[in-house]
Design a protein around this motif. Structure first.
Motif, mmCIF file in Angstrom:
data_model
loop_
_atom_site.group_PDB
_atom_site.id
_atom_site.type_symbol
_atom_site.label_atom_id
_atom_site.label_comp_id
_atom_site.label_asym_id
_atom_site.label_seq_id
_atom_site.Cartn_x
_atom_site.Cartn_y
_atom_site.Cartn_z
ATOM 1 N N SER A 135 -34.156 10.574 -24.552
ATOM 2 C CA SER A 135 -33.059 11.465 -24.821
ATOM 3 C C SER A 135 -31.686 11.328 -24.366
ATOM 4 N N THR A 197 -38.503 22.550 -19.930
ATOM 5 C CA THR A 197 -37.731 21.903 -18.910
ATOM 6 C C THR A 197 -37.535 22.326 -17.936
ATOM 7 N N LYS A 199 -39.819 21.269 -15.740
ATOM 8 C CA LYS A 199 -40.309 19.772 -15.547
ATOM 9 C C LYS A 199 -39.398 19.042 -15.176
ATOM 10 N N LEU A 200 -38.182 18.922 -15.501
ATOM 11 C CA LEU A 200 -37.147 18.203 -15.440
ATOM 12 C C LEU A 200 -35.761 18.425 -14.184
ATOM 13 N N GLU A 201 -36.288 20.047 -13.807
ATOM 14 C CA GLU A 201 -35.430 20.530 -12.685
ATOM 15 C C GLU A 201 -36.592 19.575 -11.692
ATOM 16 N N ALA A 203 -39.141 17.768 -10.532
ATOM 17 C CA ALA A 203 -38.654 15.594 -10.798
ATOM 18 C C ALA A 203 -37.177 16.033 -10.339
ATOM 19 N N VAL A 211 -37.707 10.271 -16.314
ATOM 20 C CA VAL A 211 -38.958 10.785 -16.632
ATOM 21 C C VAL A 211 -39.042 11.049 -17.907
ATOM 22 N N SER A 213 -42.663 11.191 -20.747
ATOM 23 C CA SER A 213 -43.589 12.248 -20.792
ATOM 24 C C SER A 213 -44.715 11.594 -22.440
ATOM 25 N N ASN A 251 -29.438 18.076 -15.913
ATOM 26 C CA ASN A 251 -29.758 16.805 -15.205
ATOM 27 C C ASN A 251 -29.620 15.598 -15.602
ATOM 28 N N LEU A 254 -30.711 12.570 -13.260
ATOM 29 C CA LEU A 254 -32.576 11.691 -14.842
ATOM 30 C C LEU A 254 -31.674 10.653 -15.399
ATOM 31 N N VAL A 257 -34.747 9.263 -19.848
ATOM 32 C CA VAL A 257 -36.131 10.889 -20.604
ATOM 33 C C VAL A 257 -36.502 10.210 -22.225
#
Length: 563
Positions: A135, A197, A199-201, A203, A211, A213, A251, A254, A257
């Motif tokens: 990403s 999303t 999940k990103l927050e 993490a 991250v 996935s 985010n 990170l 990603v």
């Protein structure tokens, strides 16, 4: 889920609806709550008007209505003209019908990006697009991170559901790897939320710096190799930009990603205390899990950021009549955009978006016409919004919900997106109904129209997170997202198969045009449901509230009204 008795009185006896005759006595109490003027106006719905609106918006001349293009501008002009013709007032920026939504797109430069598994000092580089995709990073032209990898199950912390994949493990400064999706024993809408999303927050909240996935092998829809995933990656990522020029919901903590293939995921697990297949087994049993993998990962993401484009929402209002309640708004939303021009399929490169979502805009416009046909305007004000950038990530609705153009407070949202009218409308799935007092007005409206209410028949599709209503939920505003259920009234026509076949063959393709077997009588019933439900909200003495102890109410419902 729990509803009042009157909400469940949806039987075949309701075929004698308010539109065609008298109702059984046991349903009369509910229907008495619909004023006579609304019962009269709702009978004037015009299926042919919905068809006409869709025909214009889904025409090849609009070239798929991608934000920032001539086709989207034509669609926005059309919607504004229709609002003006109905006598609705401008409710956008500076007393216009438009709200500017600055949009910024970023795309990974594949040639300058990389992903390597580091094991015992040796690096195993992978091929972009085969082993991994990345990403973009909106904050840095080049972002690099090397860190140990920790597997954290689904990557979810849900104390209210007794599930925490981060329990008793430290991931600060590390890269977390997790499965897409959420435990199957979660309620449908919570499952949708935790598959998103968020999940990103989560993490970031636990201190992760990257991250990774991957998908459970049976989850074909979210696999990296899926066409939709690769298409999104090739088109880049778009975010709305705030007044300080910063792209939102990015985010920045990170530094990498990645989404990886099945083979890459298995390679990450090699030498760990638990195999990939064992981890899949724990996940399918909905068991929280977390453990370090015996590898590090080096990620390098080179990002190209494009010049900002001007997205636009189209906003109109029917002012309310109550001196106090007119400052509370019931909001109807449908997204105006689609995918534009893309890869040809069967010789056609225009992604017309007839069902997704010219249909929703057509229904919104006919709902607005019913409101303007009332002999007396409702007590609360009614906002009608055609939003941009839904296909890019709910961008226009997220911007509007957080930056409303009208003073006062938004008290309820009704969103239309692919409502499904390929057969008679005999039952509906009102996503969000179990979370707030909106269950009462939609129950009354459904009873009036002889429509059953069904639970989510396809929870694996995580529908609750995938359209504009969720932007309002995120701001603490109760919302409903009403779609057709699977009942067809024809034993030879399987509604589930119709729905899933459409999603598998037509959805997000150039074949979503007007050459489909639409049932415009069913579309008209969607208008009636939208109108009657929101009318009851607009006339009520009290605004909608979240149910006591509700998940979304607890998470978002304490946000203050924007004044």
């Amino acid at each position: 889920m729990t509803y009042s008795k009157q909400t469940f009185l949806y039987t075949a006896a309701l075929a004698a609806t308010l539109l065609t005759g008298t109702l059984p006595a046991w349903a009369q109490d509910a229907l008495n709550q619909i004023p006579a003027e609304a019962r009269t106006v709702v009978q004037t719905v015009r299926p042919e008007a919905i068809r006409a609106h869709m025909g214009f918006l889904a025409d090849d001349a609009l070239e798929g209505r991608r934000p920032g293009t001539r086709g989207f501008a034509l669609a926005a002009n059309y919607l504004q003209a229709q609002f003006e013709a109905l006598g609705l007032l401008p409710a956008g920026d500076n007393k216009t019908y438009r709200q500017a939504v600055p949009l910024r797109r970023a795309q990974v430069n594949e040639a300058g990006s990389s992903f390597a598994i580091v094991r015992k000092g040796s690096e195993q580089p992978l091929e972009y697009g085969r082993g991994f995709v990345l990403s973009p990073n909106f904050g840095k032209a080049t972002s690099e991170v090397t860190a140990p990898v920790v597997f954290v199950g689904f990557g979810i912390t849900a104390p209210e559901l007794s599930h925490d994949d981060y329990d008793k493990i430290d991931v600060k400064g590390k890269i977390v790897a997790y499965f897409n999706g959420a435990p199957t024993n979660f309620p449908s809408n919570q499952r949708a939320y935790y598959s998103s999303t968020s999940k990103l927050e989560n993490a970031v909240a636990h201190g992760a710096v990257g991250v990774i996935s991957c998908s459970i092998p049976t989850d074909l829809r979210t696999r990296m190799e899926a066409t939709a995933t690769r298409l999104r990656q090739s088109q880049g990522v778009t975010r709305w930009v705030d007044k300080q020029g910063q792209a939102q919901r990015t985010n920045p903590e990170l530094l990498g990603v990645a989404t990886v293939s099945d083979s890459t995921a298995r390679a990450l697990f090699a030498g760990a205390g638990r195999s990939f297949d064992d981890a899949v087994g724990w996940a399918t049993r909905n068991t929280p899990q977390a453990f370090p993998l015996s590898v590090s990962v080096r990620m390098r993401t080179q990002t190209t950021t494009m010049p900002d484009i001007r997205g636009e929402n189209v906003v109109a209002v029917l002012p309310g009549t109550d001196p106090v309640l007119k400052n509370e708004y019931v909001v109807h939303v449908a997204h105006l955009d689609h995918l534009g021009i893309g890869k040809p399929v069967n010789g056609d490169s225009i992604y017309n978006g007839a069902h997704d979502n010219a249909s929703g805009v057509g229904i919104l416009l006919e709902t607005a016409r019913l409101y303007t046909s009332l002999p007396n305007r409702p007590r609360r004000s009614i906002l009608f919004v055609g939003v941009t950038g839904e296909e890019l990530g709910l961008l226009g609705s997220d911007y509007f919900a957080g930056n409303p153009t009208m003073p006062g407070s938004m008290v309820a949202n009704f969103s239309l997106d692919m409502p499904f009218f390929f057969h008679p409308l005999l039952d509906i799935v009102p996503y969000g109904v179990e979370h707030s007092s909106l269950s009462q007005p939609v129950g009354i409206a459904a009873a009036a129209l002889g429509v059953d209410i069904a639970e989510d028949p396809i929870p694996e599709q995580t529908v609750f997170m995938r359209s504009d209503h969720f932007s309002f939920v995120r701001q603490g505003i109760p919302a409903l997202f009403i779609k057709s259920g699977f009942k067809t009234g024809n034993p030879q026509l399987d509604g589930r198969k119709v729905n899933l076949d459409w999603r598998g063959t037509i959805y997000h393709s150039p074949q979503d045009d007007m050459n489909q077997p639409f049932d415009f009588q069913a579309a008209a019933k969607h208008v009636q449901l939208q109108f009657l439900t929101s009318y009851l909200v607009a006339q009520a003495d009290t605004r909608p509230v979240w149910n006591k102890g509700d998940f979304f109410g607890n998470k978002f419902g304490k946000k203050k009204d924007v004044k």
